[in-house]
Motif scaffolding. Structure first.
Motif, short mmCIF file in Angstrom:
data_model
loop_
_atom_site.label_atom_id
_atom_site.label_comp_id
_atom_site.label_asym_id
_atom_site.label_seq_id
_atom_site.Cartn_x
_atom_site.Cartn_y
_atom_site.Cartn_z
N UNK A 90 71.96 46.06 19.28
CA UNK A 90 71.70 46.08 20.54
C UNK A 90 71.85 47.60 21.04
N UNK A 91 72.86 48.19 20.64
CA UNK A 91 73.21 49.43 20.66
C UNK A 91 72.43 50.64 20.03
N UNK A 92 72.30 50.20 18.66
CA UNK A 92 71.42 51.00 17.85
C UNK A 92 69.75 51.27 18.40
N UNK A 93 69.36 50.23 18.93
CA UNK A 93 68.06 50.22 18.97
C UNK A 93 67.69 50.76 20.47
N UNK A 94 68.89 51.10 21.06
CA UNK A 94 68.50 51.74 22.55
C UNK A 94 69.07 51.02 23.54
N UNK A 95 70.26 51.01 23.59
CA UNK A 95 71.17 50.04 24.72
C UNK A 95 70.37 48.96 25.27
N UNK A 96 69.99 47.99 24.34
CA UNK A 96 69.26 46.70 24.95
C UNK A 96 69.84 45.76 25.52
N UNK A 97 69.21 44.89 26.21
CA UNK A 97 69.62 43.76 26.67
C UNK A 97 69.14 42.47 26.10
N UNK A 98 69.77 41.49 26.03
CA UNK A 98 69.44 40.20 25.09
C UNK A 98 69.81 39.08 26.00
N UNK A 99 68.80 38.23 26.15
CA UNK A 99 69.07 36.87 26.78
C UNK A 99 68.68 35.74 25.91
N UNK A 100 69.51 34.71 25.68
CA UNK A 100 68.94 33.43 25.00
C UNK A 100 68.92 32.32 25.84
N UNK A 101 67.81 32.27 26.69
CA UNK A 101 67.70 31.12 27.89
C UNK A 101 67.33 29.77 27.33
N UNK A 102 67.39 29.06 28.37
CA UNK A 102 66.74 27.57 28.32
C UNK A 102 66.16 27.06 29.30
N UNK A 103 64.97 26.33 29.52
CA UNK A 103 64.39 26.11 30.86
C UNK A 103 65.42 25.20 31.54
N UNK A 104 66.35 24.23 30.89
CA UNK A 104 67.08 23.35 31.46
C UNK A 104 67.94 24.07 32.49
N UNK A 105 68.53 25.23 32.11
CA UNK A 105 69.47 25.96 33.27
C UNK A 105 68.62 26.26 34.30
N UNK A 106 67.38 26.59 34.55
CA UNK A 106 66.53 27.06 35.40
C UNK A 106 65.88 25.97 36.44
N UNK A 107 65.98 24.78 35.99
CA UNK A 107 65.73 23.70 36.82
C UNK A 107 66.74 22.66 36.92
N UNK A 108 67.92 23.31 36.96
CA UNK A 108 69.24 22.46 36.71
C UNK A 108 69.42 21.23 38.11
N UNK A 109 68.87 21.68 39.31
CA UNK A 109 69.05 20.91 40.28
C UNK A 109 67.82 20.96 41.01
N UNK A 110 67.64 19.98 41.92
CA UNK A 110 66.42 19.45 42.82
C UNK A 110 65.82 20.82 43.42
N UNK A 111 66.73 21.81 43.84
CA UNK A 111 66.07 22.89 44.56
C UNK A 111 65.53 23.63 43.58
#
Ligand SMILES: NC(=O)c1ccc[n+]([C@@H]2O[C@H](COP(=O)([O-])OP(=O)(O)OC[C@H]3O[C@@H](n4cnc5c(N)ncnc54)[C@H](OP(=O)(O)O)[C@@H]3O)[C@@H](O)[C@H]2O)c1
Length: 324
Positions: free
Chosen positions: A252-273
């Motif tokens: 991530x440093x070598x390629x230009x101070x990159x950001x990385x996320x490994x997400x899952x849908x479950x987190x983003x719909x984890x409650x009713x709201x």
């Protein structure tokens, strides 16, 4: 009796077994949903093979469906018999009917038919969080999308285009490139034949992309990293070609101070709201016509093994439905 597709062990498509199962009456807090369409997703393959372990056997696979509530248990608020509903990320959808809690259920607007709902809940809500949370895309951003003609890909590319991004899609064939262009991609790259990062540099005037959305996994890791602009974001959200292992964080440093996320849908719909907000945004963008749900193929539920085979063999495009 009802039918369900269950597995008794991990393995190839042949472990998917059609069985008769009793469904029964809903307990307190549960409803019985009769399915009219079931969404097929790559996560079903990971669960069938054991890459994502299930809790035990026998296990009914499938994470998504649409249908109607036909019975309601005690103490259920907000849902009634006769409601048209859909859900995603609730294991056990490969069946005619099931009992389930209501925490994952969303009532469907009249303007969205059951097949469209079953084709879009999981993949469309995924596209939504990827574009609005993982890396919030702004008009004018250039983004790279792997497997652009697939289920998530066709929705993600249309939605990103609608948000004003320049969308570069990687696909496995010339036919898929045409399809990706009809579904939001401004540029396509044949990633089995072309040097992805070189093409991205050419398309972006050497700048690189702001974000790379990559669910192909191992096979495209370096192509994604090498396509990013300095401080760009690598969103690694799946493993269609196999999981990324032994990742060297120093890249991530070598390629230009990159950001990385490994997400899952479950987190983003984890409650009713969060679920309601995500689903409503998806309904709105589909109802507006800005994003069209493309059902590429349907299979009878009993032929689910063929559907898994075709998905893994890269022979499907857009969304895939199983019809009970
Ligand atoms: N993290 C999350 O929240 C989340 C949610 C939903 C989906 N996903 C992930 O998103 C990806 C797409 O899911 P989907 O259900 O919409 O599937 P899909 O994109 O319709 O199908 C997978 C596609 O990946 C490409 N691919 C590249 N290498 C492959 C390989 N070795 N084997 C199989 N396919 C390969 C193929 O397209 P080409 O022929 O064009 O290469 C294939 O059509 C999956 O990795 C899935 O796990 C993640």
């Amino acid at each position: 009796m009802n039918s369900a597709i269950r597995i008794h062990q991990y393995g190839g498509p042949e472990v998917l077994t059609l069985e008769s199962v009793a469904v029964g009456e809903p307990a307190a807090g549960e409803v019985r949903v009769r399915h009219s369409a079931i969404g097929l997703n790559f996560i079903d393959v990971y669960q069938r093979t054991g890459l994502y372990p299930v809790a035990g056997f026998p296990q009914t696979l499938g994470m998504e469906a649409a249908g109607v509530i036909e019975a309601v248990g005690a103490g259920v608020d907000g849902f009634a018999a006769g409601d048209r509903v859909a859900y995603a990320m609730a294991l056990g959808s490969y069946c005619n009917a099931r009992l389930m809690g209501v925490d994952k259920l969303v009532r469907l607007p009249d303007t969205i038919d059951d097949q469209t709902a079953a084709a879009m809940m999981l993949q469309g809500m995924t596209a939504r969080y990827l574009l609005k949370s993982s890396f919030p895309v702004q008009a004018g951003d250039a983004i790279l999308v792997m497997a652009a003609a697939g289920g998530v890909g066709t929705l993600l590319c249309q939605w990103a285009n609608h948000l004003g991004a320049t969308v570069i899609g990687c696909v496995g064939s010339a036919d898929k490139a045409r399809l990706a262009q009809e579904n939001g991609c401004h540029h396509t790259i044949l990633y089995k034949e072309e040097d992805v990062a070189a093409r991205v540099r050419e398309i972006t005037g050497n700048a690189g992309v702001a974000a790379a959305y990559d669910a192909v996994g191992q096979a495209t890791l370096m192509a994604s990293l090498d396509s990013l602009r300095p401080t760009g974001t690598f969103v690694s959200y799946g493993n269609a070609s196999g999981p990324i292992s032994d990742f060297n964080i120093g890249l991530l440093a070598q390629k230009g101070s990159l950001y990385l996320q490994r997400p899952t849908l479950a987190t983003y719909i984890r409650n009713r709201e969060l679920l309601n907000e995500c689903a409503q945004d998806l309904f709105d963008v589909v109802q507006s016509g800005a994003v069209k749900v493309r059902i590429g193929q349907t299979y009878p539920l009993a032929e689910v093994a063929q559907a898994h085979h075709d998905l893994e063999a890269r022979q499907t495009t857009g969304a895939t439905l199983l019809l009970p």
